[in-house]
Scaffold this motif. Structure first.
Motif, PDB file in Angstrom:
ATOM      1  N   ASP A  15       0.824  -1.207   0.000  1.00 16.90           N
ATOM      2  CA  ASP A  15       0.000   0.000   0.000  1.00 16.90           C
ATOM      3  C   ASP A  15       0.856   1.254   0.000  1.00 16.90           C
ATOM      4  N   MET A  16       1.979   1.209   0.714  1.00 18.60           N
ATOM      5  CA  MET A  16       2.869   2.375   0.780  1.00 18.60           C
ATOM      6  C   MET A  16       3.490   2.675  -0.574  1.00 18.60           C
ATOM      7  N   ILE A  78       8.274   3.456  -9.673  1.00 15.37           N
ATOM      8  CA  ILE A  78       7.684   3.057  -8.390  1.00 15.37           C
ATOM      9  C   ILE A  78       6.469   2.162  -8.603  1.00 15.37           C
ATOM     10  N   VAL A  79       5.554   2.571  -9.476  1.00 22.24           N
ATOM     11  CA  VAL A  79       4.336   1.774  -9.654  1.00 22.24           C
ATOM     12  C   VAL A  79       4.592   0.452 -10.366  1.00 22.24           C
ATOM     13  N   THR A  80       5.754   0.305 -10.998  1.00 17.99           N
ATOM     14  CA  THR A  80       6.108  -0.998 -11.570  1.00 17.99           C
ATOM     15  C   THR A  80       6.939  -1.838 -10.596  1.00 17.99           C
ATOM     16  N   GLY A  81       7.209  -1.288  -9.404  1.00 11.83           N
ATOM     17  CA  GLY A  81       7.891  -2.058  -8.369  1.00 11.83           C
ATOM     18  C   GLY A  81       9.401  -2.136  -8.499  1.00 11.83           C
ATOM     19  N   LYS A  82      10.009  -1.213  -9.201  1.00 13.47           N
ATOM     20  CA  LYS A  82      11.463  -1.219  -9.387  1.00 13.47           C
ATOM     21  C   LYS A  82      12.153  -0.528  -8.211  1.00 13.47           C
ATOM     22  N   THR A  83      13.240  -1.111  -7.725  1.00 10.74           N
ATOM     23  CA  THR A  83      13.980  -0.514  -6.621  1.00 10.74           C
ATOM     24  C   THR A  83      14.597   0.814  -7.030  1.00 10.74           C
ATOM     25  N   TRP A  84      15.058   0.926  -8.269  1.00  8.69           N
ATOM     26  CA  TRP A  84      15.616   2.197  -8.728  1.00  8.69           C
ATOM     27  C   TRP A  84      14.554   3.293  -8.687  1.00  8.69           C
ATOM     28  N   GLY A  85      13.292   2.919  -8.873  1.00  9.66           N
ATOM     29  CA  GLY A  85      12.211   3.900  -8.806  1.00  9.66           C
ATOM     30  C   GLY A  85      12.050   4.462  -7.410  1.00  9.66           C
ATOM     31  N   TYR A  86      12.192   3.588  -6.395  1.00 13.11           N
ATOM     32  CA  TYR A  86      12.103   4.060  -5.007  1.00 13.11           C
ATOM     33  C   TYR A  86      13.233   5.034  -4.700  1.00 13.11           C
ATOM     34  N   LEU A  87      14.445   4.653  -5.098  1.00 11.38           N
ATOM     35  CA  LEU A  87      15.597   5.521  -4.829  1.00 11.38           C
ATOM     36  C   LEU A  87      15.507   6.829  -5.615  1.00 11.38           C
ATOM     37  N   ALA A  88      15.101   6.736  -6.873  1.00  9.49           N
ATOM     38  CA  ALA A  88      14.937   7.950  -7.682  1.00  9.49           C
ATOM     39  C   ALA A  88      13.841   8.837  -7.109  1.00  9.49           C
ATOM     40  N   GLY A  89      12.794   8.235  -6.590  1.00  8.52           N
ATOM     41  CA  GLY A  89      11.712   9.004  -5.984  1.00  8.52           C
ATOM     42  C   GLY A  89      12.165   9.769  -4.757  1.00  8.52           C
ATOM     43  N   ILE A  90      12.973   9.130  -3.927  1.00  6.81           N
ATOM     44  CA  ILE A  90      13.488   9.806  -2.728  1.00  6.81           C
ATOM     45  C   ILE A  90      14.397  10.961  -3.128  1.00  6.81           C
ATOM     46  N   VAL A  91      15.284  10.713  -4.079  1.00  7.10           N
ATOM     47  CA  VAL A  91      16.196  11.769  -4.531  1.00  7.10           C
ATOM     48  C   VAL A  91      15.419  12.919  -5.171  1.00  7.10           C
ATOM     49  N   MET A  92      14.456  12.593  -6.027  1.00 11.06           N
ATOM     50  CA  MET A  92      13.677  13.643  -6.690  1.00 11.06           C
ATOM     51  C   MET A  92      12.838  14.434  -5.701  1.00 11.06           C
ATOM     52  N   ALA A  93      12.275  13.778  -4.699  1.00  9.83           N
ATOM     53  CA  ALA A  93      11.487  14.492  -3.693  1.00  9.83           C
ATOM     54  C   ALA A  93      12.382  15.417  -2.873  1.00  9.83           C
ATOM     55  N   MET A 114       3.623  21.763  -1.889  1.00  9.92           N
ATOM     56  CA  MET A 114       4.525  20.849  -2.590  1.00  9.92           C
ATOM     57  C   MET A 114       5.561  20.238  -1.646  1.00  9.92           C
ATOM     58  N   ILE A 115       6.068  21.040  -0.708  1.00 10.40           N
ATOM     59  CA  ILE A 115       7.023  20.513   0.270  1.00 10.40           C
ATOM     60  C   ILE A 115       6.362  19.440   1.121  1.00 10.40           C
ATOM     61  N   ALA A 116       5.117  19.659   1.528  1.00  6.63           N
ATOM     62  CA  ALA A 116       4.395  18.659   2.314  1.00  6.63           C
ATOM     63  C   ALA A 116       4.209  17.366   1.525  1.00  6.63           C
ATOM     64  N   ILE A 117       3.869  17.474   0.249  1.00  5.70           N
ATOM     65  CA  ILE A 117       3.717  16.279  -0.598  1.00  5.70           C
ATOM     66  C   ILE A 117       5.050  15.551  -0.722  1.00  5.70           C
ATOM     67  N   ASP A 118       6.137  16.305  -0.901  1.00  7.70           N
ATOM     68  CA  ASP A 118       7.461  15.685  -1.029  1.00  7.70           C
ATOM     69  C   ASP A 118       7.869  14.956   0.249  1.00  7.70           C
ATOM     70  N   VAL A 119       7.562  15.523   1.392  1.00  5.66           N
ATOM     71  CA  VAL A 119       7.876  14.859   2.666  1.00  5.66           C
ATOM     72  C   VAL A 119       7.087  13.555   2.780  1.00  5.66           C
ATOM     73  N   TRP A 123       8.750   9.811   3.074  1.00  5.33           N
ATOM     74  CA  TRP A 123       8.368   8.928   4.175  1.00  5.33           C
ATOM     75  C   TRP A 123       7.878   7.582   3.653  1.00  5.33           C
ATOM     76  N   ALA A 124       6.967   7.609   2.677  1.00  2.00           N
ATOM     77  CA  ALA A 124       6.397   6.369   2.163  1.00  2.00           C
ATOM     78  C   ALA A 124       7.442   5.515   1.453  1.00  2.00           C
ATOM     79  N   LEU A 125       8.314   6.151   0.681  1.00  2.98           N
ATOM     80  CA  LEU A 125       9.339   5.379  -0.036  1.00  2.98           C
ATOM     81  C   LEU A 125      10.399   4.829   0.909  1.00  2.98           C
ATOM     82  N   ALA A 126      10.791   5.602   1.910  1.00  2.54           N
ATOM     83  CA  ALA A 126      11.768   5.106   2.879  1.00  2.54           C
ATOM     84  C   ALA A 126      11.184   3.939   3.673  1.00  2.54           C
ATOM     85  N   ARG A 127       9.922   4.031   3.987  1.00  3.39           N
ATOM     86  CA  ARG A 127       9.274   2.926   4.712  1.00  3.39           C
ATOM     87  C   ARG A 127       9.214   1.681   3.833  1.00  3.39           C
TER      88      ARG A 127
END
Length: 132
Positions: A15-16, A78-93, A114-119, A123-127
């Protein structure tokens, strides 16, 4: 005897991960809307001479456009479940937080949203990465 059917080797998205993927795609669209407004030279951005960070709004629009494209790419990963997507998402946020902090003097409410959405995305990707 019954066979169990086809077995999927694809990783199951939690879900996260779904939450983070959708949220980062929404943030990408919001960055795109900001970019279009800034590049088009709309008068919704207030630029005064006494700001801490003096920026050219059109140039800032191009920055938002690049961030929007990278956000959509990370969201697709991220929605395809790739680990690089999680890491790229954290960096981009994280980059988006810095970008919106500098953009806050031009359009403060939008930047804070936008800052609130990025936080939330971080949080969700790190979890999600901690679970894997």
């Amino acid at each position: 005897m019954t066979s169990p059917g086809p077995i999927s080797t694809r990783p199951v998205l939690s879900d996260m991960a779904i939450f983070a993927g959708v949220l980062i795609l929404v943030a990408g669209v919001l960055h795109l809307l900001t970019a279009i407004a800034a590049i088009a030279g709309r008068d919704i951005f207030v630029v005064t001479e006494d700001q801490v960070f003096l920026v050219d709004v059109t140039a800032w629009g191009w920055v938002h456009l690049v961030i929007a494209v990278l956000f959509v790419g990370a969201g697709a990963g991220i929605v395809t479940g790739k680990t690089w997507g999680y890491l790229a998402g954290i960096v981009m946020a994280a980059i988006s937080i810095l970008d919106n902090f500098l953009f806050a003097s031009i359009y403060p409410f939008w930047a804070l949203v936008m800052i609130a959405i990025d936080v939330l995305v971080i949080w969700a990707l790190a979890r999600q990465l901690a679970i894997e």
